[in-house]
Every structure is written in C-alpha cells, then in structure tokens.
Design an enzyme around this catalytic site. Structure first.
Site, short mmCIF file in Angstrom:
data_model
loop_
_atom_site.label_atom_id
_atom_site.label_comp_id
_atom_site.label_asym_id
_atom_site.label_seq_id
_atom_site.Cartn_x
_atom_site.Cartn_y
_atom_site.Cartn_z
CG ASP A 104 38.02 13.00 56.24
OD1 ASP A 104 37.63 12.91 55.42
OD2 ASP A 104 39.73 12.92 56.52
N GLY A 121 40.43 1.17 63.51
CA GLY A 121 39.53 1.62 63.45
C GLY A 121 39.36 2.03 64.82
CG PHE A 122 39.52 3.91 68.70
CD1 PHE A 122 38.89 5.50 68.82
CD2 PHE A 122 40.50 3.58 68.50
CE1 PHE A 122 39.35 6.13 69.99
CE2 PHE A 122 41.71 4.63 69.16
CZ PHE A 122 40.96 5.60 69.61
N GLY A 123 37.09 5.48 64.77
CA GLY A 123 35.93 6.68 65.39
C GLY A 123 35.05 6.57 64.73
CG ASN A 124 31.56 8.79 62.59
OD1 ASN A 124 31.31 8.79 61.17
ND2 ASN A 124 29.97 9.49 63.30
CB VAL A 125 34.18 5.26 59.80
CG1 VAL A 125 33.58 4.02 59.18
CG2 VAL A 125 34.70 6.56 58.64
CB ALA A 126 35.75 2.12 63.68
CD1 TRP A 127 29.49 3.68 67.74
CD2 TRP A 127 28.89 5.11 66.19
NE1 TRP A 127 28.50 4.59 67.83
CE2 TRP A 127 27.94 4.70 67.43
CE3 TRP A 127 28.74 6.16 65.08
CZ2 TRP A 127 26.30 5.95 66.58
CZ3 TRP A 127 27.64 7.10 64.38
CH2 TRP A 127 26.92 6.37 66.01
CE LYS A 181 38.48 15.26 52.52
NZ LYS A 181 37.89 13.17 52.93
#
Ligand code: GLU
Length: 452
Positions: free
Chosen positions: A171, A242-248, A131
């Site tokens: 990330d 959240g509202f990022g790529n994963v949440a989307w 990472k």
C-alpha cells in the site's frame, strides 16, 4: 413510517459506532458511507433482520498492535508502532495491504480494513478483509534502514499471518522493495516458502501486471462508466492526483486509450502539463517516486511544458474525467463544486476514500458518474488474488492472461454496482451499488457460518 424507522436505525447505528470508537474519524467516515446505503437494504430482507450483520462487520475480528524497535544507520534505537487489523474472514483469509506512513494510526487502518472487506467481496475472489501498517516514514531512510525496519515489523507479524490465514500486500510506502524484505524475513523465521504476501517480485512468485493492476483496473472501470453514457476516453482531458504506483498505472492506461492526463500531484502541490503526461514522462513518474523525496515539483524542473502550483490540489483544472489517486480525504466539497462547475462528467476514485462524504453527495446530487475506490480500485487486490492462485497451482500466467482476467473482473464489479445501484431515472449510484453488492456475499457467508 417505514422510512422514519430506517432513518432512525441508521442514526442509532452510527451513534453506537461513534460511542464505541472514539477518536477514529476516518473509520467513522467509512462506516457512515456504508450504513446509509446498506441499512435501508437490510430493512428489505427478512433473513437479515436481527442478525446484526453490519454491527459484526464493523468490529474487527482481531486487532494486533505491536512495538517495532529497530536500529538506524547512526546506531540509534528507533521505536515505531505496528498494526494488523484482521477485519473479516467470512469469505476467505484476511487480505489487504500494509501501509508505512507517518499518518498511520488505528482509525486509518480500521477504515482501510473495513473498506477492504467490501472491496475484496466485490472482486468475487475468496478473500476476506484486512489491513496493516506502521507509523514508519520511509522518506529519507536508507535501503538498509528500510530493510531493518521491515525485518523488525515482520518478526512480530509473522506470528499472525500465513497463506491460509492472512495474506498482506503493499500500500502507500510499501512497494516491491519492502515486500521483498518482508518476504525474506517471513521465510527465514517460519522456514516456509509460501504465497504469504502478494506484490512479490517476479523471481520469487510474483505476478505479471500486479504493479500496473490497480491503475489499469481503475481505468477499465472508468471505461465502463463512460460507456453507460455512450462515451470513451478518446480525446478526454483527465486530471489525476498523486504520483505513486496507482497514479502511474492510471496515466499509462488513460494515455493508451487516447485520453490526455494533464495533472499529477504530491504533498507539495500539483503539476499541470498542458501537453499531457505521456511517453517518457510516464516512466519518469517511477523515477520521481523512487527518488523518495515526495516532491511533485521535480517534474516541472524536468519538463518545461509543465507548471507547478504550490500547495494546491489539481481539482481546479477543467477536465472531463477526474481520478483521485493519492490518499484518503484529498477531495473536499469545494473541489467537488469546482469540478462540477467546470463540467466534469466522471469521477473515478483510485485511492481509498479520497473524497469526503459531502463531496460524494455533491457528485451524486449533480448526477455525475461517481465511483468509490472500493469498487474502482479493486483491480489491485483482485490481481493479488490472481497471484495467490498462481502460487497455489505453482504456475505463472502470461501478462495477457492476467490482464484479461483483471479486465473481466472489473467489468463484473461494474455490472454488480449497476445491478444494485441503478435508480429509476437510469442514473447509477455506484456508492450504493458497491456497498450493497459487497455486503451481500459477506453477509450470506456470515449467516451460513453462525454467530462466530
Ligand atoms: N493496498 C491495496 C488496496 O488498497 C492492495 C491490497 C492487496 O493487494 O492485498 O486494495
């Protein structure tokens, strides 16, 4: 007696890690969660005895910390700190994302790299754990500033990575735009066009479905969890943070499967949308993220069906399934208590380590279906692994093919967690299952390769 010995071993192990890594609370939290489940397992395996496998896994093979100087739009010199943690290469080249966020420090990246080692092992693909990141805040920066920062970061990083050595990806704070700039700089300095990064654009070696993969994978995993109690997503109320790529990706797939997502959140608070986040609202999430101002509140300005709750977390909303998809330590004991009181049946982590240890224990004590991020969010890195394969064979697979492989991998991870985590009552402890299943492959490889 035996039980006492194992308890003592766990305590001794944790005390050593604590003494050796002072001021690293996130790293300690991640190691503790693994130690309490894996040490009792090690105690039952003769071949692991005295091999110090977990001790070795908790010490990065290499830690690189470097200065990242760059010039902002005003002509002022800025200095950030860059990192890459090369945690474990027993089963493949180091693999894991890069995070650009002001909270990035050694502890956060070591926890992420440690988790990544187990996660990548669970995917069954040949990827070690790593990472990286920087304490750079992309918020409010111009495109050109982001580009100059990425170039400065890669100027140093490129000495330490490569397609057979270490393959970073995105990330938090690192999406398609940043990966593009990072790739461009790597290619320029090394004069090599290789699959050194994943999450690339489709025009230069990226994989279809990679943007959706983490969120889709989480939902495929949750589907399997629900199936163990004869249920599915149809008609379920789902809270997401959240509202990022994963949440989307999560919202998209849950909606497709007939569930209703009623919340998303940002650092400013959460949105409750009683009508569900579907249709154009899902695509709006991408816009919200791209705006770069980090305000979930903007959603409520745009869609009148939504209420904004300033400074609060979405876990107070009654739901069947909760999917924390923001960041580490965003779901605390009091949130877990509220969720359980309100009848939650399944909590599937989409972020890395979003739940605190006492929150996790509360879910396990109440026999809620609970999966740790290292199992349920492994679809992102798994699809990165598929991108690496496509780069190696110099072919691109169709989205159907990538999606089918992703689903198969998630079903496989679920099965591995079940095999190692099923208790006598029939309840599946996914935390134990994920930790042990992830540990075994890395441990076997380390044993075979000797003390290196
Ligand atoms: N950052 C993602 C994770 O936490 C993806 C890493 C990757 O694709 O290498 O797993």
């Amino acid at each position: 007696m035996e039980h006492f010995n194992v308890e003592q071993k766990i305590q001794d192990f944790i005390a050593k890690i604590e003494a050796r890594n002072p001021n690293e609370p996130e790293f300690l939290q991640a190691v503790k969660e693994v130690a309490v489940t894996v040490i009792p397992f090690i105690a039952t395996k003769k071949q692991y005895s005295g091999m110090k496998l977990l001790e070795r896994m908790a010490e990065p093979e290499r830690t690189i910390i470097f200065r990242v100087p760059w010039v902002d739009d005003k002509g002022e010199i800025q200095v950030n700190r860059g990192f890459r943690i090369q945690m474990n290469s027993a089963i493949g080249p180091y693999k894991g994302g890069i995070r650009f966020h002001p909270t990035v420090n050694l502890s956060v990246l070591k926890f992420l790299a440690f988790e990544q080692t187990f996660k990548n092992s669970l995917t069954t693909l040949p990827m070690g754990g790593g990472k990286g990141g920087a304490d750079f805040d992309p918020q409010g920066k111009s495109d050109m500033e982001v580009m100059r920062f990425c170039q400065a970061y890669m100027t140093e990083l490129c000495k330490h990575i490569g397609p057979e050595t270490d393959v970073p990806a995105g990330d938090i704070g690192v999406g398609a735009r940043e990966i593009g700039y990072l790739f461009g700089q790597y290619k320029k300095i090394r004069n090599e066009f290789t699959g050194v990064l994943t999450g690339k654009g489709l025009a230069y070696g990226g994989s279809l479905i990679r943007p959706e993969a983490t969120g889709y994978g989480v939902v495929y995993f949750a589907e399997q969890m629900l199936k163990t109690i004869g249920q599915d997503f149809a008609g379920k109320t789902v809270t997401v943070s959240g509202f990022g790529n994963v949440a989307w990706g999560v919202v998209k797939k849950v909606t497709e499967l007939g569930g209703k997502v009623v919340t998303i959140s940002g650092p400013d608070g959460y949105i409750y949308d009683k009508d569900g986040i579907s249709g154009e609202k899902i695509e709006y999430l991408l816009e919200l993220r791209a705006s770069g101002n980090n305000r979930a509140a903007d959603y409520a300005d745009k869609f009148p069906s939504a209420e904004f709750h300033a400074g609060k977390r979405p876990w107070e909303v009654k739901c069947d399934v909760a999917i924390p998809a923001a960041t580490q330590n965003e779901l605390f004991l009091e949130d877990a208590q509220l969720l359980v009181e309100n009848g939650v049946i399944c909590v599937t982590e989409a972020a890395n380590m979003p739940s605190t240890l006492d929150a996790i224990n509360h879910f396990l004590d109440h026999k809620v279906l609970f999966s740790p991020g290292k199992a349920s969010n492994a679809g992102g890195v798994a699809t990165s692994g598929l991108e690496m394969t496509q780069n190696s064979i110099r072919l691109n697979w169709s989205s159907e093919e990538v999606d089918a492989r992703l689903k198969e991998i998630m079903i496989g991870i679920h099965k591995a967690c079940r095999d190692y985590g099923k208790e006598e009552s029939g309840y599946v402890n996914y935390v134990k299952g994920a930790n042990i299943a992830g540990f075994v492959k890395v441990a076997e490889a380390m044993l075979a390769q000797g003390v290196v």
